[in-house]
Design a protein around this motif. Structure first.
Motif, PDB file in Angstrom:
ATOM      1  N   PRO A  13       0.791  -1.159   0.001  1.00  0.00           N
ATOM      2  CA  PRO A  13       0.067   0.038  -0.015  1.00  0.00           C
ATOM      3  C   PRO A  13       0.850   1.188   0.039  1.00  0.00           C
ATOM      4  CG  PRO A  13       0.101  -0.838   2.145  1.00  0.00           C
ATOM      5  CD  PRO A  13       0.740  -1.873   1.312  1.00  0.00           C
ATOM      6  N   PRO A  14       0.207   2.488  -0.354  1.00  0.00           N
ATOM      7  CA  PRO A  14       1.172   3.624  -0.229  1.00  0.00           C
ATOM      8  C   PRO A  14       1.482   4.193   1.175  1.00  0.00           C
ATOM      9  CG  PRO A  14      -1.098   3.946  -1.139  1.00  0.00           C
ATOM     10  CD  PRO A  14      -1.127   2.550  -0.829  1.00  0.00           C
ATOM     11  N   ILE A  15       0.985   3.430   2.196  1.00  0.00           N
ATOM     12  CA  ILE A  15       1.442   3.772   3.368  1.00  0.00           C
ATOM     13  C   ILE A  15       0.968   2.809   4.334  1.00  0.00           C
ATOM     14  CG2 ILE A  15      -0.602   5.189   4.050  1.00  0.00           C
ATOM     15  CD1 ILE A  15       1.292   6.785   5.948  1.00  0.00           C
ATOM     16  N   LEU A  16       2.034   2.266   5.253  1.00  0.00           N
ATOM     17  CA  LEU A  16       1.800   1.232   6.057  1.00  0.00           C
ATOM     18  C   LEU A  16       1.274   1.845   7.385  1.00  0.00           C
ATOM     19  CD1 LEU A  16       2.398  -1.838   6.114  1.00  0.00           C
ATOM     20  CD2 LEU A  16       4.459  -1.426   6.947  1.00  0.00           C
ATOM     21  N   ILE A  17       0.109   1.389   7.934  1.00  0.00           N
ATOM     22  CA  ILE A  17      -0.654   1.929   9.015  1.00  0.00           C
ATOM     23  C   ILE A  17      -0.867   0.908  10.009  1.00  0.00           C
ATOM     24  CG2 ILE A  17      -2.633   2.998   9.700  1.00  0.00           C
ATOM     25  CD1 ILE A  17      -2.897   4.191   7.133  1.00  0.00           C
ATOM     26  N   ARG A  19       1.493  -0.780  11.925  1.00  0.00           N
ATOM     27  CA  ARG A  19       2.381  -1.677  12.069  1.00  0.00           C
ATOM     28  C   ARG A  19       3.632  -1.251  12.391  1.00  0.00           C
ATOM     29  NH1 ARG A  19       0.089  -6.882  10.736  1.00  0.00           N
ATOM     30  NH2 ARG A  19      -1.727  -6.289   9.655  1.00  0.00           N
ATOM     31  N   GLU A  20       3.823  -0.019  13.193  1.00  0.00           N
ATOM     32  CA  GLU A  20       5.138   0.483  13.196  1.00  0.00           C
ATOM     33  C   GLU A  20       5.748  -0.019  14.396  1.00  0.00           C
ATOM     34  OE1 GLU A  20       2.126   2.274  13.425  1.00  0.00           O
ATOM     35  OE2 GLU A  20       2.438   3.497  11.371  1.00  0.00           O
ATOM     36  N   GLU A  57       7.613  -5.811   4.221  1.00  0.00           N
ATOM     37  CA  GLU A  57       8.233  -4.573   4.852  1.00  0.00           C
ATOM     38  C   GLU A  57       9.432  -5.178   5.832  1.00  0.00           C
ATOM     39  OE1 GLU A  57       9.155  -0.899   5.999  1.00  0.00           O
ATOM     40  OE2 GLU A  57       7.706  -1.795   4.441  1.00  0.00           O
ATOM     41  N   LYS A  86      10.218   0.139  -9.507  1.00  0.00           N
ATOM     42  CA  LYS A  86       9.721   1.511  -9.083  1.00  0.00           C
ATOM     43  C   LYS A  86      10.675   2.662  -9.735  1.00  0.00           C
ATOM     44  CE  LYS A  86       7.284   0.786  -4.720  1.00  0.00           C
ATOM     45  NZ  LYS A  86       7.576   0.765  -3.429  1.00  0.00           N
TER      46      LYS A  86
END
Length: 88
Positions: A13-17, A19-20, A57, A86
């Motif tokens: 995904p554009p951002i990993l939310i 899971r920090e 990740e 990319k």
């Protein structure tokens, strides 16, 4: 009612939310070396919860520490291939 699940097979995904903490614990385990409690993790969850994304990740983190050659199931190759795509 249609099934809301849309499989993406690990597409990042554009951002990993959210899971920090897991990523930070994993990185600390790599820093602390053999025997560190954070070096052993169990990733589980229902379909669509982002298990594959999380593993990709963690593979990225592993590669950033200079490790990861021969990672299970070729995750290191998957991450490197995504980086090449990319750039192009």
């Amino acid at each position: 009612m249609p099934n809301p699940f849309k499989p993406t097979a690990g597409k990042m995904p554009p951002i990993l939310i959210g899971r920090e903490n897991v990523v930070t614990d994993f990185a600390e385990g790599l820093e602390n070396g053999a025997g560190a409690p954070s070096r052993l993790m169990l990733v589980s969850g229902q379909r669509g919860y982002g298990k594959t994304v999380l593993l990709v990740e963690l593979a990225r983190v592993t590669l950033s520490y200079g490790a990861g050659d021969g990672a299970p199931n070729g995750l290191d190759r998957h991450v490197r291939a995504n980086r090449r795509r990319k750039r192009n």
